[in-house]
Design an enzyme around this catalytic site. Structure first.
Site, PDB file in Angstrom:
ATOM      1  N   ASN A 111       0.872  -1.175   0.000  1.00 13.68           N
ATOM      2  CA  ASN A 111       0.000   0.000   0.000  1.00 13.68           C
ATOM      3  C   ASN A 111       0.910   1.226   0.000  1.00 13.68           C
ATOM      4  O   ASN A 111       1.524   1.544   1.012  1.00 13.68           O
ATOM      5  CB  ASN A 111      -0.886  -0.031   1.260  1.00 13.68           C
ATOM      6  CG  ASN A 111      -1.719   1.216   1.419  1.00 13.68           C
ATOM      7  OD1 ASN A 111      -1.777   2.062   0.526  1.00 13.68           O
ATOM      8  ND2 ASN A 111      -2.384   1.347   2.564  1.00 13.68           N
ATOM      9  N   LYS A 122       0.127   4.246  -0.152  1.00 15.72           N
ATOM     10  CA  LYS A 122      -0.484   5.419   0.508  1.00 15.72           C
ATOM     11  C   LYS A 122      -0.230   6.670  -0.349  1.00 15.72           C
ATOM     12  O   LYS A 122      -0.163   6.568  -1.562  1.00 15.72           O
ATOM     13  CB  LYS A 122       0.038   5.555   1.937  1.00 15.72           C
ATOM     14  CG  LYS A 122      -0.127   4.251   2.736  1.00 15.72           C
ATOM     15  CD  LYS A 122       0.084   4.410   4.206  1.00 15.72           C
ATOM     16  CE  LYS A 122      -0.126   3.061   4.896  1.00 15.72           C
ATOM     17  NZ  LYS A 122      -0.021   3.143   6.345  1.00 15.72           N
ATOM     18  N   HIS A 127      -9.463   0.979   5.190  1.00 13.89           N
ATOM     19  CA  HIS A 127      -8.146   1.140   5.813  1.00 13.89           C
ATOM     20  C   HIS A 127      -8.281   2.043   7.038  1.00 13.89           C
ATOM     21  O   HIS A 127      -9.096   2.957   7.058  1.00 13.89           O
ATOM     22  CB  HIS A 127      -7.151   1.736   4.816  1.00 13.89           C
ATOM     23  CG  HIS A 127      -5.753   1.692   5.319  1.00 13.89           C
ATOM     24  ND1 HIS A 127      -5.241   2.651   6.157  1.00 13.89           N
ATOM     25  CD2 HIS A 127      -4.773   0.770   5.148  1.00 13.89           C
ATOM     26  CE1 HIS A 127      -3.998   2.323   6.481  1.00 13.89           C
ATOM     27  NE2 HIS A 127      -3.685   1.187   5.870  1.00 13.89           N
ATOM     28  N   GLU A 154      -6.659   4.461   8.017  1.00 10.79           N
ATOM     29  CA  GLU A 154      -6.542   5.906   7.740  1.00 10.79           C
ATOM     30  C   GLU A 154      -7.851   6.439   7.155  1.00 10.79           C
ATOM     31  O   GLU A 154      -8.206   7.598   7.375  1.00 10.79           O
ATOM     32  CB  GLU A 154      -5.329   6.158   6.830  1.00 10.79           C
ATOM     33  CG  GLU A 154      -4.033   5.998   7.624  1.00 10.79           C
ATOM     34  CD  GLU A 154      -2.910   5.287   6.902  1.00 10.79           C
ATOM     35  OE1 GLU A 154      -2.888   5.273   5.657  1.00 10.79           O
ATOM     36  OE2 GLU A 154      -2.039   4.713   7.606  1.00 10.79           O
ATOM     37  N   GLY A 198       2.942   2.176  10.850  1.00 11.29           N
ATOM     38  CA  GLY A 198       3.902   3.268  10.700  1.00 11.29           C
ATOM     39  C   GLY A 198       4.623   3.619  11.990  1.00 11.29           C
ATOM     40  O   GLY A 198       5.280   4.655  12.074  1.00 11.29           O
TER      41      GLY A 198
HETATM   42  P1  13P Z   1       3.299   0.291   7.662  1.00 13.66           P
HETATM   43  O1  13P Z   1       3.788  -0.997   7.032  1.00 13.66           O
HETATM   44  O2  13P Z   1       4.036   1.507   7.159  1.00 13.66           O
HETATM   45  O3  13P Z   1       3.211   0.189   9.135  1.00 13.66           O
HETATM   46  O4  13P Z   1       1.777   0.490   7.129  1.00 13.66           O
HETATM   47  C1  13P Z   1       0.875  -0.548   7.247  1.00 13.66           C
HETATM   48  C2  13P Z   1      -0.355  -0.219   6.488  1.00 13.66           C
HETATM   49  O5  13P Z   1      -1.129   0.633   6.902  1.00 13.66           O
HETATM   50  C3  13P Z   1      -0.590  -0.916   5.220  1.00 13.66           C
HETATM   51  O6  13P Z   1      -1.879  -0.696   4.756  1.00 13.66           O
END
Ligand code: 13P
Length: 253
Positions: free
Chosen positions: A9, A11, A95, A97, A173
């Site tokens: 992902n 993002k 997700h 977020e 993250g």
């Molecule tokens: P990270 O691998 O950066 O922690 O992010 C995970 C995530 O939200 C994947 O959708």
């Protein structure tokens, strides 16, 4: 035996030049991969150009979100048809977020899941608890609600087109990964929910990914767990070397 699935992902990261470079490196690095699925989910504007690169390769293309309506006056939104027209097979929905930054609720996410399936896109339904929910002992309650509400009115047959991703929000993250044992036990809990909602076949067949600070260093121990079928990777999917290492994880048979 469930087929392993490793998804990146991206993002809101990578501009055109680095996205092209990364997609080319992934296509090259996955030429001989036959025993697992690999997916990348770039941001919307990059989908057509990345599609030109991954088309016909071992890398699937997916989007990070969509709207449930087919078309109309929905400024800023994209439809499943639009995503399919630029090569997407998959779409990440719910997700954390989207849930927590953009206030998407279970009912909206459920509409998106049903619409994606109706229109021929395969959803990756994300679920996971916040740190305060974990600390107050609500992990199972939250995950159960998100799974049950997210899959509302989805038929047993259509579950074959869905993947669930368990992403504890406190591990995204942050560098904090759920231990493989913790993740496996929530995945097993999700299988219990699926058995109650549907039947044992659905529960056994559905792939459940783990997400949250997955890295080359921890992927093998996560994949060693019975109920973990793959990973949804954020930060470590933005560099070819780390993502290829994750893609090439040891898979137990
Ligand atoms: P990270 O691998 O950066 O922690 O992010 C995970 C995530 O939200 C994947 O959708």
């Amino acid at each position: 035996m469930r087929r392993a699935f490793i998804a990146g992902n991206w993002k809101m990261n990578l501009e055109k030049g680095s996205a092209v470079e990364l997609a080319k490196a992934l296509v090259d690095g996955t030429r001989n991969i036959t025993d697992r699925d690999v997916l990348i989910c770039p941001s919307f504007p990059l989908l057509p150009i990345v599609n030109d690169i991954v088309s016909g390769s071992n890398v699937w293309l997916g989007a990070q979100n969509m709207y449930y309506e087919k078309k109309g006056a929905f400024t800023g939104e994209v439809s499943a048809d639009m995503l399919k027209s630029v090569g997407c097979e998959w779409v990440i929905l719910g997700h954390s977020e989207r849930r927590h930054v953009f206030h998407e609720d279970d009912s909206l996410i459920n509409k998106k899941v049903k619409s994606a399936i109706e229109q021929g896109l395969k959803p990756i339904l994300c679920v996971g608890e916040l740190l305060e929910e974990r600390e107050s002992g609500k992990t199972e309650e939250v995950v159960k609600r998100q799974v049950v509400e997210g899959l509302k009115e989805v038929s047993p047959e259509d579950t074959a087109k869905i993947i669930i991703a368990y992403e504890p929000v406190w591990a995204i993250g942050t560098g904090k990964t759920a231990t493989p044992e913790d993740a496996d036990s929530i995945h097993s809990f999700i299988r219990d929910i699926l058995r109650d909602l549907y039947n044992s076949k659905v529960s056994e067949n559905m792939r459940i990914l783990y997400g949250g600070s997955v890295k080359p260093e921890n992927i093998d121990s996560l994949m060693a767990k019975d109920n973990i079928d793959g990973a949804l990777v954020g930060g470590a999917s933005l560099k070819a070397d780390s993502f290829l290492r994750i893609i090439n994880a040891n898979i137990q048979s």
